[in-house]
Scaffold this motif. Structure first.
Motif, mmCIF file in Angstrom:
data_model
loop_
_atom_site.group_PDB
_atom_site.id
_atom_site.type_symbol
_atom_site.label_atom_id
_atom_site.label_comp_id
_atom_site.label_asym_id
_atom_site.label_seq_id
_atom_site.Cartn_x
_atom_site.Cartn_y
_atom_site.Cartn_z
ATOM 1 N N ILE A 917 40.972 55.611 43.641
ATOM 2 C CA ILE A 917 41.332 54.188 43.830
ATOM 3 C C ILE A 917 42.807 54.111 44.196
ATOM 4 O O ILE A 917 43.675 54.673 43.523
ATOM 5 C CB ILE A 917 41.058 53.357 42.573
ATOM 6 C CG1 ILE A 917 39.550 53.311 42.276
ATOM 7 C CG2 ILE A 917 41.604 51.945 42.728
ATOM 8 C CD1 ILE A 917 39.199 52.550 41.012
ATOM 9 N N PHE A 919 45.814 51.372 44.635
ATOM 10 C CA PHE A 919 46.093 49.997 44.171
ATOM 11 C C PHE A 919 47.533 49.646 44.512
ATOM 12 O O PHE A 919 48.467 50.381 44.195
ATOM 13 C CB PHE A 919 45.886 49.903 42.658
ATOM 14 C CG PHE A 919 46.046 48.502 42.101
ATOM 15 C CD1 PHE A 919 44.986 47.602 42.105
ATOM 16 C CD2 PHE A 919 47.263 48.074 41.576
ATOM 17 C CE1 PHE A 919 45.132 46.319 41.601
ATOM 18 C CE2 PHE A 919 47.412 46.803 41.078
ATOM 19 C CZ PHE A 919 46.348 45.914 41.086
ATOM 20 N N GLU A 920 47.718 48.481 45.172
ATOM 21 C CA GLU A 920 49.069 47.993 45.496
ATOM 22 C C GLU A 920 49.134 46.502 45.157
ATOM 23 O O GLU A 920 48.119 45.781 45.214
ATOM 24 C CB GLU A 920 49.373 48.235 46.981
ATOM 25 C CG GLU A 920 50.769 47.801 47.405
ATOM 26 C CD GLU A 920 51.908 48.564 46.732
ATOM 27 O OE1 GLU A 920 51.990 48.481 45.489
ATOM 28 O OE2 GLU A 920 52.706 49.221 47.429
ATOM 29 N N TYR A 921 50.336 46.030 44.849
ATOM 30 C CA TYR A 921 50.482 44.637 44.376
ATOM 31 C C TYR A 921 51.904 44.171 44.640
ATOM 32 O O TYR A 921 52.781 44.946 45.045
ATOM 33 C CB TYR A 921 50.159 44.559 42.881
ATOM 34 C CG TYR A 921 51.099 45.379 42.031
ATOM 35 C CD1 TYR A 921 52.199 44.799 41.405
ATOM 36 C CD2 TYR A 921 50.891 46.759 41.851
ATOM 37 C CE1 TYR A 921 53.063 45.554 40.637
ATOM 38 C CE2 TYR A 921 51.749 47.513 41.083
ATOM 39 C CZ TYR A 921 52.840 46.904 40.466
ATOM 40 O OH TYR A 921 53.711 47.639 39.703
ATOM 41 N N LEU A 945 44.347 50.128 34.586
ATOM 42 C CA LEU A 945 43.733 50.843 35.702
ATOM 43 C C LEU A 945 43.061 52.132 35.221
ATOM 44 O O LEU A 945 41.968 52.482 35.647
ATOM 45 C CB LEU A 945 44.790 51.181 36.761
ATOM 46 C CG LEU A 945 45.234 50.039 37.675
ATOM 47 C CD1 LEU A 945 46.408 50.482 38.518
ATOM 48 C CD2 LEU A 945 44.079 49.591 38.571
ATOM 49 N N PRO A 953 36.250 47.942 43.114
ATOM 50 C CA PRO A 953 37.532 47.244 43.271
ATOM 51 C C PRO A 953 37.473 45.769 42.890
ATOM 52 O O PRO A 953 38.398 45.260 42.237
ATOM 53 C CB PRO A 953 37.840 47.441 44.753
ATOM 54 C CG PRO A 953 37.184 48.724 45.089
ATOM 55 C CD PRO A 953 35.929 48.769 44.313
ATOM 56 N N LEU A 956 37.382 45.545 39.210
ATOM 57 C CA LEU A 956 38.683 45.969 38.689
ATOM 58 C C LEU A 956 39.707 44.836 38.804
ATOM 59 O O LEU A 956 40.450 44.545 37.857
ATOM 60 C CB LEU A 956 39.161 47.202 39.446
ATOM 61 C CG LEU A 956 40.552 47.722 39.063
ATOM 62 C CD1 LEU A 956 40.590 48.173 37.608
ATOM 63 C CD2 LEU A 956 40.955 48.872 39.998
ATOM 64 N N ILE A 957 39.716 44.166 39.977
ATOM 65 C CA ILE A 957 40.635 43.043 40.181
ATOM 66 C C ILE A 957 40.356 41.935 39.168
ATOM 67 O O ILE A 957 41.276 41.352 38.577
ATOM 68 C CB ILE A 957 40.523 42.512 41.619
ATOM 69 C CG1 ILE A 957 41.022 43.563 42.632
ATOM 70 C CG2 ILE A 957 41.293 41.216 41.786
ATOM 71 C CD1 ILE A 957 42.491 43.804 42.613
ATOM 72 N N ALA A 988 42.998 46.499 46.176
ATOM 73 C CA ALA A 988 42.478 47.759 45.643
ATOM 74 C C ALA A 988 41.495 48.359 46.640
ATOM 75 O O ALA A 988 40.685 47.643 47.236
ATOM 76 C CB ALA A 988 41.802 47.525 44.299
ATOM 77 N N ARG A 990 38.751 51.685 47.091
ATOM 78 C CA ARG A 990 38.079 52.779 46.360
ATOM 79 C C ARG A 990 37.216 53.578 47.340
ATOM 80 O O ARG A 990 36.426 53.021 48.112
ATOM 81 C CB ARG A 990 37.207 52.206 45.253
ATOM 82 C CG ARG A 990 36.493 53.272 44.400
ATOM 83 C CD ARG A 990 35.771 52.570 43.253
ATOM 84 N NE ARG A 990 35.124 53.529 42.378
ATOM 85 C CZ ARG A 990 33.891 54.001 42.552
ATOM 86 N NH1 ARG A 990 33.174 53.619 43.606
ATOM 87 N NH2 ARG A 990 33.373 54.862 41.713
#
Length: 992
Positions: A917, A919-921, A945, A953, A956-957, A988, A990
């Motif tokens: 996975i 993941f960026e934010y 996470l 994803p 997960l979000i 996200a 995956r």
């Protein structure tokens, strides 16, 4: 709403609160004033009673002392009469026998016959003559002493005492003196018997003692032991008779002076119906009662005197109780209520010799409060006292030898003179040590310097003012020349008058200051130092003389007047010198001009004073170690205690008057408080009437009606409030309009974001995304752009600040990125350089964009990415189940030119394996704050996470959003405005 109405009906409104506050304030002020007034009344009453009591109490103290001195003097006179006779017998052994030739007429004829050759013998005459040691106070001196004492015994009209009355009083004194002498003789005899018994026991212990002598010694021992028992029994009998005689003598003297006492006390303003003074000796026997002098005073405190708690408190003065403990415990007045009447009882110790007692008390208090400051001197005093004790013992032995020999007086004996010189040196050493080790030297210098500075300042002010007066007087006589500043004669005279008044004030201040020169009356330090210096001297003087006048006046003069101190200290030195010189037993040395022996009547011989001097000087002021309360200081204080005065004050009328005043004050307070409440309520109604209009209109605004207008309400705070509320309503209208515009902009911005997640690569990867603007529109942005050939561009960015401006910048930036990609550019670095060139030229300096751009290739499962100052991505590695932080960095877009910007950005490649996975934010996620201002943190995000790395994803979000909502207490799914601290965006990816 119903609940609110109910609470409004139940809870107090502004009128009630304002009324209550006003009433509380008024009552508090009045109550506080009443307490102060009551306290002032109490203090005034105490001061009045104190002032009324001061003179009579001092007089009663002096009466007690005078009676004591008269009693002591009369007993001493009778003792002297007996002692002189006994002394003549005792001292006759010190007379010398002188052999002389026969004198007189027959002696002269025999001498003449011998001269002409006749056989005539001239006989020797043996004559007994006095020596130094056979002299004592003579009968003539005793008669003079008795004459002075008798002269003190005068009637109310000043007439001398009648002979029968005096004889009756003298008879009591004689019996008391005989009882004292009997006890003293028995005590001396016990000591002699002890020495004789020691000798007999030593002889009886000898093995070769003759039987006849042994029998004689045993008989003598038996007789001596019987005599000792009789003497031991005689001592308490004699002391009892002496004490009884002293009491009877005091009563007799009191009865004689009753009329004088009554007249004198009346003239001093004693209120016999309110104040009663009782005097007791140290064993608790009453020696004076003003209740017996005044019929009105006999009823004062009559019931109190038999009250159990008062009786118990009075008993605490006597018995084995230590005088220091009594002084400390009885320093404050005691209050009693008996039969509805209020009494205050004051205890005052009375000392035989006020000068010695005052110094003892000062020293005892100083030792308690500043023991460490005097520790070194007291240690030196103990050493010097021990050395003086050795010299005193040698002097005592030498005096015994001189008495036995009877040939020379002490002043002509070399050994005595040497010992006396050593004694003087020790006294000088003690004075030197006191000067060196006393702790107040710097304080004395400081006070003296301050006095000198104040004195000089006042003299300078007087001189300056006098000079200024002369200049103005000169100006008055010689008017200024033409062109100079002119002052009218009236102004000059007024100026001179002011200056003369000022000069008089300075002179008065100077006189007052000069009168305090050398005044120790208010100097605690000087009194303490003087106590250490003068205690032994004062005690020696008190023993040697009976004073003409009693009371504390002498020591007050001593503290106040520097010349008096010098005079007293000279007499102390002369008294010491008289004792140490050994010249005369009864004749005092001459004093310098202007100084007289006014200490009183000399009642001790030099030898008697000498023995007391040895005791005083060889006893340390304070005993060492754990012997607390022992030493000369405490011994003198206990020995000097004459008794106690108990002052009973009837405060009933004063207390009743104060209570009446207090009740009246409470009534007035209640009336004024009630009026204040009514006035406050009326004023509150007038004020609240306008507030209620404002309140109703405010409620309408709360219900959503913005067409309300608040009526003008004057120029006070309420009027300002009404005007401010109108401005507020206007602002609210504008804000609502703006809010609507922002909501519309938010809807537009949502259209710029992907409507749905890409599905063309579902066989390879899954996507998840979330966006929440803080104010409806924001500067955060994310996008998924399909490029064909199994590739997709992934974007996420964050414009500095938030709101409409950043949203516009982000919209333009989105368009630029999509335009560059549509041109076919796939080099990530070139894409950012082109975007940076546009942004740097077109946006202000304070606006920049952190941006993350990636291209995923499904053919190779590689993710090529580049970062322009954006947060580092998080990567869940499914192979080991760990969260990793991917490298990123670079300068934000729009912050600097490409020449520098290019050096900060770098392309990187990441290969995704199944289950990984990416993941960026934006930073609004990890900086999201709780109600307590705690940030969400990147660490918490990483843990979440890691715990949910197996989820798809989108799930997960959702999990992350739920956790952020729990942390911030905000609903992130709600439309419109939020209380977030920043915009939030996250994506996200995956790998399947």
């Amino acid at each position: 709403m119903i609940k609110n109405k109910f609470l409004r009906a139940v809870l107090p409104g502004i009128r009630a609160k304002l009324s209550f506050f006003t009433a509380a304030l008024v009552i508090s002020i009045l109550g506080f004033t009443s307490i102060i007034h009551y306290s002032q009344q109490t203090k005034a009453l105490e001061e009045k009673l104190e002032s009324e009591l001061k003179a009579p109490l001092e007089y009663v103290n002096s009466v007690v002392l005078d009676l004591e001195n008269l009693s002591r003097s009369m007993i001493l006179i009778e003792e002297f009469k007996v002692r002189v006779k006994e002394k003549k017998k005792q001292l006759s052994k010190f007379k010398r026998t002188v052999v002389q030739k026969e004198g007189g007429l027959f002696g002269a004829l025999k001498a003449f016959g011998q001269s002409i050759g006749l056989n005539v013998k001239r006989g020797n005459v043996y004559k007994s003559v006095d020596t130094y040691f056979t002299r004592y106070l003579s009968e003539k001196e005793i008669q003079e002493f008795e004459s002075k004492v008798r002269n003190e015994l005068r009637k109310e009209n000043g007439a001398p005492i009648d002979a029968p009355v005096y004889e009756r009083i003298r008879s009591i004194a004689e019996k008391t003196a005989l009882a004292r002498i009997s006890s003293e003789t028995s005590r001396i005899r016990i000591e002699e018997i002890g020495e004789e018994l020691k000798f007999l026991e030593a002889e009886l212990a000898k093995a070769d003692l003759d039987p006849k002598k042994k029998k004689t010694y045993l008989s003598d021992k038996d007789k001596l032991e019987k005599e000792r028992k009789a003497s031991e029994k005689a001592i308490p009998d004699g002391e009892k008779k002496a004490a009884s005689g002293e009491t009877a003598l005091t009563k007799a003297l009191q009865n004689f002076f009753r009329g004088s006492f009554k007249d004198r006390i009346s003239s001093l303003g004693l209120l016999p119906d309110k104040i009663r003074i009782l005097a007791y000796d140290r064993v608790g026997k009453e020696t004076l009662d003003t209740g017996l002098l005044f019929s009105q005073s006999s009823e004062t405190g009559k019931k109190l005197l038999s009250q159990a708690d008062f009786t118990e408190s009075r008993k605490g003065l006597f018995g084995d109780t230590d005088v220091l403990e009594v002084i400390q415990n009885k320093s404050e007045p005691e209050s009693y209520e008996v039969g509805g009447r209020q009494y205050e009882v004051v205890y005052r110790p009375v000392f035989r010799n006020p000068s010695t007692a005052e110094r003892s008390r000062s020293m005892a208090e100083e030792i308690v409060e500043n023991s460490k400051d005097w520790e070194k001197y007291l240690e030196e005093d103990r050493k010097i006292s021990a050395e003086i004790a050795e010299i005193s013992q040698r002097l005592k032995s030498r005096m015994s030898e001189l008495r036995k020999d009877g040939k020379a007086k002490p002043s002509s004996d070399k050994e005595f003179k040497n010992l006396a010189l050593a004694y003087r040196q020790m006294l000088k050493k003690r004075d030197t040590k006191l000067e060196q080790l006393q702790p107040y030297g710097s304080a004395f210098e400081k006070n003296e310097k301050k006095w000198d500075d104040d004195h000089k300042s006042l003299k300078d002010k007087i001189a300056s003012t006098s000079k200024e007066i002369l200049e103005w007087e000169k100006l008055l006589k010689f008017p200024p020349k033409e062109g100079e500043n002119k002052t009218s004669p009236e102004e000059i005279q007024e100026k001179i008058r002011v200056l003369e008044s000022q000069e008089e004030e300075y002179k008065d201040s100077l006189i007052r200051l000069e009168s305090t020169k050398g005044d120790w009356g208010n100097s605690y330090e000087h009194k303490a130092e003087d106590a250490f210096y003068g205690l032994r001297e004062a005690a020696l003087e008190d023993f040697t003389f009976i004073p003409f006048k009693t009371g504390p006046a002498a020591i007050r003069r001593y503290y106040k007047d520097e010349n008096e101190r010098k005079s007293v200290r000279i007499k102390w030195r002369l008294l010491r010198e008289w004792i140490l010189s050994g010249n005369s037993e009864t004749e005092l040395p001459k004093t310098p001009k202007g100084i007289a022996w006014d200490s009183g009547i000399l009642v001790r011989s030099r030898s008697e004073a000498e023995e007391v001097m040895w005791t005083l000087d060889s006893t340390p002021l304070v005993a060492a170690g754990d012997e607390e309360g022992k030493g000369l200081v405490y011994d003198l204080l206990r020995k000097d205690l004459l008794g106690y005065n108990i002052i009973v004050i009837d405060r009933t009328e004063g207390v009743r008057q104060m209570r009446s005043n207090r009740e009246e004050m409470i009534r007035y307070t209640g009336i004024i408080g009630t009026i204040a409440i009514l006035l406050a309520y009326g004023l509150a109604w007038f004020v609240v009437r306008r507030i209620r209009i404002i309140s109703k209109n405010a409620e309408s605004i709360g219900e959503g009606n913005l067409n309300v207008e608040f009526p003008p309400a004057g120029y006070d705070e309420i009027g300002i409030l009404s005007e401010s509320l109108n401005n507020m309503v206007h602002g609210l209208k504008e804000r609502e309009e703006m809010k609507g515009e922002l909501l519309a902009a938010g809807e537009i911005q949502k259209r710029l974001l992907p409507e749905k997640l890409p599905s063309s690569l579902n066989d390879y990867v899954e996507f998840g995304a979330f966006y929440k603007a803080m104010t409806g529109v924001g500067g955060d942005y994310y996008d998924f752009i399909e490029l064909g050939g199994g590739k997709i561009a992934i974007c996420i960015g964050d414009v500095s600040n938030h709101g409409v401006g950043p949203a516009i910048v982000m919209a333009l930036f989105r368009a630029q990125i999509q335009a560059i990609l549509r041109k076919g550019e796939r080099d990530l670095k070139k894409i950012l350089l082109e975007a940076n060139a546009y942004q740097y030229e077109d946006t202000p300096d304070h606006i920049f964009i952190t941006f993350f751009l990636a291209i995923f290739d499904s053919n190779t499962s590689k993710l090529e990415y580049i970062s322009a100052g954006h947060v580092k991505p998080l990567f869940f590695d499914a192979s080991d189940g760990k969260i990793k932080e991917l490298p990123a960095g670079g300068l934000p877009i729009g912050m600097d030119e490409n020449s520098f910007f290019e050096t900060t950005i770098e392309k990187r490649v990441l290969t995704l394996d199944s289950g990984d996975i990416f993941f960026e934010y934006t930073d609004g996620l990890d900086e999201a704050r709780s109600p307590n201002s705690e940030m969400y943190t990147r660490e918490r995000l990483a843990k979440l996470l890691h715990a949910n790395g197996e989820k798809r994803p989108e799930e997960l979000i959702k999990t992350i959003v739920a956790d952020v909502e729990s942390h911030t207490q905000q609903d992130l799914s709600a439309t419109g405005f939020s209380n977030l601290s920043d915009d939030i965006a996250m994506i996200a990816i995956r790998k399947r």
